[in-house]
Scaffold this motif. Structure first.
Motif, mmCIF file in Angstrom:
data_model
loop_
_atom_site.group_PDB
_atom_site.id
_atom_site.type_symbol
_atom_site.label_atom_id
_atom_site.label_comp_id
_atom_site.label_asym_id
_atom_site.label_seq_id
_atom_site.Cartn_x
_atom_site.Cartn_y
_atom_site.Cartn_z
ATOM 1 N N ARG A 199 1.952 2.382 -3.384
ATOM 2 C CA ARG A 199 0.889 2.965 -4.208
ATOM 3 C C ARG A 199 0.800 4.473 -3.974
ATOM 4 O O ARG A 199 0.577 5.245 -4.906
ATOM 5 C CB ARG A 199 -0.444 2.290 -3.897
ATOM 6 C CG ARG A 199 -0.430 0.794 -4.199
ATOM 7 C CD ARG A 199 -1.715 0.124 -3.768
ATOM 8 N NE ARG A 199 -1.582 -1.330 -3.775
ATOM 9 C CZ ARG A 199 -2.577 -2.161 -3.608
ATOM 10 N NH1 ARG A 199 -3.810 -1.715 -3.411
ATOM 11 N NH2 ARG A 199 -2.379 -3.465 -3.622
ATOM 12 N N TYR A 200 1.001 4.886 -2.729
ATOM 13 C CA TYR A 200 1.018 6.322 -2.418
ATOM 14 C C TYR A 200 2.242 6.997 -3.050
ATOM 15 O O TYR A 200 2.157 8.141 -3.502
ATOM 16 C CB TYR A 200 0.992 6.550 -0.903
ATOM 17 C CG TYR A 200 -0.362 6.258 -0.297
ATOM 18 C CD1 TYR A 200 -1.390 7.194 -0.380
ATOM 19 C CD2 TYR A 200 -0.606 5.053 0.348
ATOM 20 C CE1 TYR A 200 -2.638 6.925 0.171
ATOM 21 C CE2 TYR A 200 -1.849 4.777 0.904
ATOM 22 C CZ TYR A 200 -2.860 5.714 0.805
ATOM 23 O OH TYR A 200 -4.098 5.448 1.352
ATOM 24 N N VAL A 242 1.370 7.660 -6.646
ATOM 25 C CA VAL A 242 0.515 8.855 -6.786
ATOM 26 C C VAL A 242 1.373 10.116 -6.710
ATOM 27 O O VAL A 242 1.241 11.028 -7.539
ATOM 28 C CB VAL A 242 -0.596 8.893 -5.714
ATOM 29 C CG1 VAL A 242 -1.266 10.250 -5.678
ATOM 30 C CG2 VAL A 242 -1.623 7.818 -5.970
ATOM 31 N N ILE A 270 -5.201 2.017 -4.984
ATOM 32 C CA ILE A 270 -5.030 2.143 -3.530
ATOM 33 C C ILE A 270 -6.275 1.653 -2.787
ATOM 34 O O ILE A 270 -6.172 1.017 -1.735
ATOM 35 C CB ILE A 270 -4.741 3.628 -3.148
ATOM 36 C CG1 ILE A 270 -3.332 4.009 -3.596
ATOM 37 C CG2 ILE A 270 -4.923 3.858 -1.651
ATOM 38 C CD1 ILE A 270 -3.025 5.491 -3.504
ATOM 39 N N ARG A 314 0.810 -1.216 0.000
ATOM 40 C CA ARG A 314 0.000 0.000 0.000
ATOM 41 C C ARG A 314 0.849 1.274 0.000
ATOM 42 O O ARG A 314 0.549 2.225 -0.712
ATOM 43 C CB ARG A 314 -0.973 -0.007 1.183
ATOM 44 C CG ARG A 314 -1.996 1.087 1.076
ATOM 45 C CD ARG A 314 -3.242 0.801 1.863
ATOM 46 N NE ARG A 314 -3.862 -0.474 1.586
ATOM 47 C CZ ARG A 314 -4.658 -0.727 0.546
ATOM 48 N NH1 ARG A 314 -4.909 0.195 -0.317
ATOM 49 N NH2 ARG A 314 -5.197 -1.916 0.387
ATOM 50 N N TRP A 315 1.934 1.328 0.803
ATOM 51 C CA TRP A 315 2.744 2.541 0.865
ATOM 52 C C TRP A 315 3.324 2.896 -0.495
ATOM 53 O O TRP A 315 3.454 4.062 -0.839
ATOM 54 C CB TRP A 315 3.853 2.443 1.922
ATOM 55 C CG TRP A 315 4.899 1.404 1.646
ATOM 56 C CD1 TRP A 315 4.940 0.128 2.129
ATOM 57 C CD2 TRP A 315 6.056 1.538 0.810
ATOM 58 N NE1 TRP A 315 6.040 -0.537 1.653
ATOM 59 C CE2 TRP A 315 6.754 0.308 0.836
ATOM 60 C CE3 TRP A 315 6.574 2.580 0.037
ATOM 61 C CZ2 TRP A 315 7.928 0.098 0.119
ATOM 62 C CZ3 TRP A 315 7.751 2.364 -0.675
ATOM 63 C CH2 TRP A 315 8.411 1.136 -0.628
ATOM 64 N N THR A 370 -4.361 5.144 -10.024
ATOM 65 C CA THR A 370 -3.595 4.765 -8.838
ATOM 66 C C THR A 370 -4.442 4.884 -7.580
ATOM 67 O O THR A 370 -4.364 4.034 -6.683
ATOM 68 C CB THR A 370 -2.311 5.618 -8.711
ATOM 69 O OG1 THR A 370 -1.581 5.543 -9.936
ATOM 70 C CG2 THR A 370 -1.430 5.109 -7.587
ATOM 71 N N VAL A 371 -5.268 5.921 -7.502
ATOM 72 C CA VAL A 371 -6.180 6.054 -6.356
ATOM 73 C C VAL A 371 -7.145 4.869 -6.321
ATOM 74 O O VAL A 371 -7.419 4.307 -5.249
ATOM 75 C CB VAL A 371 -6.932 7.402 -6.403
ATOM 76 C CG1 VAL A 371 -8.070 7.435 -5.397
ATOM 77 C CG2 VAL A 371 -5.964 8.555 -6.166
#
Length: 135
Positions: A77-78, A81, A131, A74-75, A127-128
């Motif tokens: 993916r941020y 973004v 996430i 998950r990190w 990407t959001v």
């Protein structure tokens, strides 16, 4: 294919196409300067610092699709973004600087820049969505 993989694939492909558009933009600028017989404009505008900066940008473009297909945490993916937003904003700011300086009048030559902005926004949206998918 899961929803997570669906969005992940779109993000990886988006980065690949953004890189292709970035390279096409550079090629078309070189062609334009050659046709206009002003090949020194690149040396004056970019300089060696600019060449090094563009090389780093190209390396980021090249590695991001591989990292996106490799990492799913998950990190990260941020991070994707943030990187997408920064590169999209950089290209937009660069285009605005040319418009303000009036050295690249608005017209057909900006199609690739605008396409890059649209792709950047779409990759951010994708990407959001990635996430929001469960791990």
């Amino acid at each position: 294919m899961s929803r997570s993989e669906h969005w992940r694939s779109i993000v990886a492909q988006g980065w690949t196409i953004m890189f292709m558009v970035f390279l096409a933009n550079i090629v078309m600028d070189i062609v334009r300067n050659t046709v206009m017989n002003s090949s020194t404009q690149w040396a004056n505008h970019l300089g060696m610092t600019g060449v090094k900066f563009v090389t780093v940008i190209m390396a980021i473009y090249a590695v991001m699709p591989v990292l996106i297909r490799t990492l799913s945490v998950r990190w990260f993916r941020y991070v994707v973004v943030a990187c997408t937003a920064l590169i999209t904003l950089f290209v937009a700011a660069h285009e605005v600087s040319h418009l303000v300086a009036a050295d690249k009048p608005f017209g057909v030559l900006h199609i690739l820049d605008i396409l890059h902005h649209v792709l950047g926004i779409w990759v951010i949206v994708a990407t959001v969505m990635w996430i929001r998918q469960p791990d």
